[in-house]
Design a protein around this motif. Structure first.
Motif, PDB file in Angstrom:
ATOM      1  N   GLY A 128       0.791  -1.174  -0.052  1.00  0.00           N
ATOM      2  CA  GLY A 128       0.156   0.034  -0.074  1.00  0.00           C
ATOM      3  C   GLY A 128       0.723   1.407  -0.099  1.00  0.00           C
ATOM      4  O   GLY A 128       0.417   2.263   0.381  1.00  0.00           O
ATOM      5  N   ARG A 161      -1.386   0.647  -7.185  1.00  0.00           N
ATOM      6  CA  ARG A 161      -1.005   1.632  -8.130  1.00  0.00           C
ATOM      7  C   ARG A 161       0.053   2.351  -7.686  1.00  0.00           C
ATOM      8  O   ARG A 161       0.170   2.800  -6.549  1.00  0.00           O
ATOM      9  N   PRO A 184      -0.521  -0.415   5.122  1.00  0.00           N
ATOM     10  CA  PRO A 184      -1.482   0.505   5.124  1.00  0.00           C
ATOM     11  C   PRO A 184      -2.108   0.489   3.590  1.00  0.00           C
ATOM     12  O   PRO A 184      -2.540   1.609   3.403  1.00  0.00           O
ATOM     13  N   ILE A 197      -1.769  -1.489   9.611  1.00  0.00           N
ATOM     14  CA  ILE A 197      -2.271  -0.458   9.822  1.00  0.00           C
ATOM     15  C   ILE A 197      -3.678  -0.426   9.399  1.00  0.00           C
ATOM     16  O   ILE A 197      -4.597   0.595   9.962  1.00  0.00           O
ATOM     17  N   THR A 198      -3.942  -0.981   8.429  1.00  0.00           N
ATOM     18  CA  THR A 198      -5.318  -0.757   7.758  1.00  0.00           C
ATOM     19  C   THR A 198      -6.451  -0.926   8.704  1.00  0.00           C
ATOM     20  O   THR A 198      -6.353  -1.700   9.619  1.00  0.00           O
ATOM     21  N   ASN A 199      -7.602  -0.102   8.757  1.00  0.00           N
ATOM     22  CA  ASN A 199      -8.487  -0.320   9.458  1.00  0.00           C
ATOM     23  C   ASN A 199      -9.646  -0.818   9.084  1.00  0.00           C
ATOM     24  O   ASN A 199      -9.884  -1.309   7.812  1.00  0.00           O
ATOM     25  N   LEU A 249      -3.915  -9.983   1.240  1.00  0.00           N
ATOM     26  CA  LEU A 249      -2.298  -9.855   1.392  1.00  0.00           C
ATOM     27  C   LEU A 249      -1.701 -10.574   2.524  1.00  0.00           C
ATOM     28  O   LEU A 249      -0.774 -10.949   2.205  1.00  0.00           O
ATOM     29  N   VAL A 282      -9.078  -7.062   1.148  1.00  0.00           N
ATOM     30  CA  VAL A 282      -7.896  -6.606   0.951  1.00  0.00           C
ATOM     31  C   VAL A 282      -6.836  -7.208   1.855  1.00  0.00           C
ATOM     32  O   VAL A 282      -5.770  -7.849   1.491  1.00  0.00           O
ATOM     33  N   ASP A 296       2.170  -1.677  -4.399  1.00  0.00           N
ATOM     34  CA  ASP A 296       0.866  -0.983  -4.350  1.00  0.00           C
ATOM     35  C   ASP A 296       0.153  -1.777  -5.567  1.00  0.00           C
ATOM     36  O   ASP A 296       0.827  -1.909  -6.538  1.00  0.00           O
ATOM     37  N   VAL A 308      -8.833   1.283   1.827  1.00  0.00           N
ATOM     38  CA  VAL A 308      -9.600   2.594   1.787  1.00  0.00           C
ATOM     39  C   VAL A 308      -9.511   3.166   3.156  1.00  0.00           C
ATOM     40  O   VAL A 308      -9.679   2.559   4.219  1.00  0.00           O
ATOM     41  N   PRO A 309      -9.460   4.494   3.138  1.00  0.00           N
ATOM     42  CA  PRO A 309      -9.808   5.266   4.361  1.00  0.00           C
ATOM     43  C   PRO A 309     -11.083   5.884   4.554  1.00  0.00           C
ATOM     44  O   PRO A 309     -12.039   5.704   3.667  1.00  0.00           O
ATOM     45  N   GLY A 346      -1.950   7.529   0.785  1.00  0.00           N
ATOM     46  CA  GLY A 346      -1.636   8.472   1.583  1.00  0.00           C
ATOM     47  C   GLY A 346      -0.636   8.334   2.778  1.00  0.00           C
ATOM     48  O   GLY A 346       0.085   9.122   3.154  1.00  0.00           O
ATOM     49  N   ILE A 347      -0.956   7.108   3.558  1.00  0.00           N
ATOM     50  CA  ILE A 347      -0.113   6.785   4.562  1.00  0.00           C
ATOM     51  C   ILE A 347       1.172   6.120   3.899  1.00  0.00           C
ATOM     52  O   ILE A 347       2.538   6.581   4.290  1.00  0.00           O
ATOM     53  N   GLY A 348       1.266   5.338   2.945  1.00  0.00           N
ATOM     54  CA  GLY A 348       2.224   4.431   2.244  1.00  0.00           C
ATOM     55  C   GLY A 348       3.427   5.366   1.794  1.00  0.00           C
ATOM     56  O   GLY A 348       4.536   5.124   2.030  1.00  0.00           O
TER      57      GLY A 348
HETATM   58  P1  NAI Z   1      -4.964   5.866   0.787  1.00  0.00           P
HETATM   59  O1  NAI Z   1      -6.347   5.471  -0.293  1.00  0.00           O
HETATM   60  O2  NAI Z   1      -4.447   7.248   0.315  1.00  0.00           O
HETATM   61  O3  NAI Z   1      -4.134   4.588   0.250  1.00  0.00           O
HETATM   62  C1  NAI Z   1      -4.473   3.285   0.431  1.00  0.00           C
HETATM   63  C2  NAI Z   1      -3.526   2.650  -0.721  1.00  0.00           C
HETATM   64  O4  NAI Z   1      -3.799   1.061  -0.644  1.00  0.00           O
HETATM   65  C3  NAI Z   1      -3.834   3.242  -2.202  1.00  0.00           C
HETATM   66  O5  NAI Z   1      -2.558   3.666  -2.906  1.00  0.00           O
HETATM   67  C4  NAI Z   1      -4.311   1.839  -2.817  1.00  0.00           C
HETATM   68  O6  NAI Z   1      -3.976   1.656  -4.466  1.00  0.00           O
HETATM   69  C5  NAI Z   1      -3.892   0.887  -1.932  1.00  0.00           C
HETATM   70  N1  NAI Z   1      -4.370  -0.502  -2.016  1.00  0.00           N
HETATM   71  C6  NAI Z   1      -5.550  -0.735  -2.065  1.00  0.00           C
HETATM   72  N2  NAI Z   1      -5.773  -2.210  -2.316  1.00  0.00           N
HETATM   73  C7  NAI Z   1      -4.630  -2.756  -2.298  1.00  0.00           C
HETATM   74  C8  NAI Z   1      -4.235  -4.137  -2.381  1.00  0.00           C
HETATM   75  N3  NAI Z   1      -5.083  -5.010  -2.538  1.00  0.00           N
HETATM   76  N4  NAI Z   1      -2.778  -4.193  -2.530  1.00  0.00           N
HETATM   77  C9  NAI Z   1      -1.963  -3.102  -2.354  1.00  0.00           C
HETATM   78  N5  NAI Z   1      -2.433  -1.902  -2.207  1.00  0.00           N
HETATM   79  C10 NAI Z   1      -3.584  -1.673  -2.087  1.00  0.00           C
HETATM   80  O7  NAI Z   1      -5.448   5.607   2.213  1.00  0.00           O
HETATM   81  P2  NAI Z   1      -4.574   5.877   3.336  1.00  0.00           P
HETATM   82  O8  NAI Z   1      -5.280   7.100   3.818  1.00  0.00           O
HETATM   83  O9  NAI Z   1      -3.346   5.600   3.291  1.00  0.00           O
HETATM   84  O10 NAI Z   1      -5.108   4.931   4.523  1.00  0.00           O
HETATM   85  C11 NAI Z   1      -4.900   3.578   4.469  1.00  0.00           C
HETATM   86  C12 NAI Z   1      -5.610   2.686   5.528  1.00  0.00           C
HETATM   87  O11 NAI Z   1      -5.036   3.393   6.847  1.00  0.00           O
HETATM   88  C13 NAI Z   1      -7.061   2.996   5.740  1.00  0.00           C
HETATM   89  O12 NAI Z   1      -7.706   1.744   5.876  1.00  0.00           O
HETATM   90  C14 NAI Z   1      -7.298   3.795   6.908  1.00  0.00           C
HETATM   91  O13 NAI Z   1      -8.549   3.602   7.551  1.00  0.00           O
HETATM   92  C15 NAI Z   1      -6.076   3.151   7.785  1.00  0.00           C
HETATM   93  N6  NAI Z   1      -5.692   4.040   8.996  1.00  0.00           N
HETATM   94  C16 NAI Z   1      -5.209   3.479  10.226  1.00  0.00           C
HETATM   95  C17 NAI Z   1      -4.794   4.167  11.004  1.00  0.00           C
HETATM   96  C18 NAI Z   1      -4.556   3.577  12.542  1.00  0.00           C
HETATM   97  O14 NAI Z   1      -4.010   4.160  13.328  1.00  0.00           O
HETATM   98  N7  NAI Z   1      -3.984   2.119  12.484  1.00  0.00           N
HETATM   99  C19 NAI Z   1      -4.724   5.690  10.812  1.00  0.00           C
HETATM  100  C20 NAI Z   1      -5.010   6.328   9.695  1.00  0.00           C
HETATM  101  C21 NAI Z   1      -5.565   5.404   8.777  1.00  0.00           C
END
Ligand code: NAI
Length: 336
Positions: free
Chosen positions: A30, A58, A97, A138-140, A122, A118, A56, A100-101, A34-36
């Motif tokens: 991932g 993408r 990470p 990290i993913t929620n 993985l 997802v 990723d 989806v967020p 945004g996190i990655g």
């Molecule tokens: P984002 O949408 O910006 O990035 C997610 C990335 O994952 C994208 O680049 C997407 O292409 C990729 N992705 C989706 N399916 C995939 C797969 N099967 N294999 C590889 N990559 C894949 O989202 P963001 O903001 O980076 O958040 C990611 C996750 O982290 C969310 O689930 C969010 O809720 C979670 N999160 C966790 C926190 C924590 O404290 N543990 C805090 C903040 C967010």
């Protein structure tokens, strides 16, 4: 960063310095998100990383090309969507990470249907290609996805509960920072322990165990607890549809991964909260729980009990355990 370095004995320090050169192969799944992206940047700066593989569906090769120019020791490689197995080959630590967020109005649980699939896919790849890797989720929703990953590993016959972590470090970072806003203390070396899980009222900050936190009472205390439990919403609302916490999460993710890497390298006394398979509340039917954990070469070296807590915290914990049980069952139900 949470090392109890002051308590370290001279002989332990010597043992640490002789093994500090141990470096580890890390894969980020991932990495284009945004996190990655900032997480990949921070992992490139970690001296304990040997190889950094970025994957990723993408954009990972672009992120990798960019990050790879930074003049630190690790080698960075990017992997396109069809190269998951290659990205995991030789991985010792896998940070996830991917998914989806949240958008405004959503809870972490609303992400379940998308992110559970997802994570299942993985985790299956990790169990197959690098079954001994430490898996950092990290993913929620973390509370449900850690049980799902655990079952995937169990079904593959490679489950080691000491190596699967839900990353709850952002709750520690927030509790520590928000307390500093109230008391004016320097947050640097005064982390607040946060136990329970990672969503809303399953998050239980233990301010009574902090020398600064125990002085906070009444309405100020209530507001502080609420801010820690629902701090993620502040970011989701401020970003107004553009996602949730990414920069502070990348910082927290790198902080936790860095702590594990130091433990793997032989540093003693690396202790921080994380959401793991835990015996602490098993008698109440709660199989996974975040509490202080000592990290080492085998991952979880020791799970610390919650310790003495205030009457208010007892109440928060009761609520958290009920929520956790439901979140864990939801994860299991999905994977059955
Ligand atoms: P984002 O949408 O910006 O990035 C997610 C990335 O994952 C994208 O680049 C997407 O292409 C990729 N992705 C989706 N399916 C995939 C797969 N099967 N294999 C590889 N990559 C894949 O989202 P963001 O903001 O980076 O958040 C990611 C996750 O982290 C969310 O689930 C969010 O809720 C979670 N999160 C966790 C926190 C924590 O404290 N543990 C805090 C903040 C967010």
């Amino acid at each position: 960063m949470y090392a109890r370095s002051a308590a370290r004995t001279v002989s332990q320090a010597r043992a640490f310095s002789s093994s500090a050169s141990r470096q580890t192969n890390v894969t980020v799944l991932g990495a284009g998100g945004g996190i990655g992206q900032p997480l990949s940047l921070l992992m490139k700066l970690d001296p304990h990383v040997k190889k950094l593989n970025l994957y990723d569906i993408r954009g990972a090769p672009g992120v990798a090309a960019d990050v790879s120019h930074i003049d630190t020791g690790s080698e960075v490689t990017g992997f396109a969507a069809d190269k998951l197995d290659e990205a995991l080959d030789g991985a010792e630590v896998v940070v996830v990470p991917a998914g989806v967020p949240r958008k405004p109005g959503m809870t972490r649980d609303d992400l379940f249907s998308t992110n559970a699939s997802v994570l299942r896919d993985l985790a299956s790849a990790v169990a197959r290609v690098s079954p001994k890797a430490h898996l950092l989720i990290i993913t929620n929703p973390v509370n449900s996805l850690v049980p799902i990953a655990s079952r995937v590993f169990e079904k593959a016959g490679v489950y080691d509960p000491k190596r699967i972590f839900g990353v709850s470090t952002l709750d520690v970072v927030r509790a520590t920072r928000f307390l500093a806003s109230v008391t004016g203390n320097d947050p640097k070396n005064t982390p607040v322990t946060v136990v329970g899980g990672h969503s809303g009222d399953t998050i239980v900050p233990l301010f009574s165990q902090s020398s600064y936190g125990k002085a906070v009472t009444g309405e100020v205390y209530k507001k502080l607890v609420h801010r820690v439990q629902f701090g993620g919403d502040e970011v989701v609302q401020a970003k107004a549809g553009a996602g949730s916490a990414t920069l502070s999460m990348a910082f927290a993710g790198a902080k936790f991964a860095g702590a594990l890497l130091r433990g793997i390298a032989g540093e003693k006394g690396v202790i921080t909260p994380t959401f793991v398979r835990s015996p602490l509340y098993l008698d109440q039917g709660v199989e996974y729980f975040a509490s202080n954990v000592e990290l080492g070469p085998n991952g979880v070296e020791k799970i610390h009990p919650v310790g003495p807590i205030s009457a208010e915290e007892e109440e928060l914990l009761k609520v958290a355990l009920t929520g956790l049980k439901q979140n864990i069952e939801k994860g299991y139900k999905f994977i059955e």
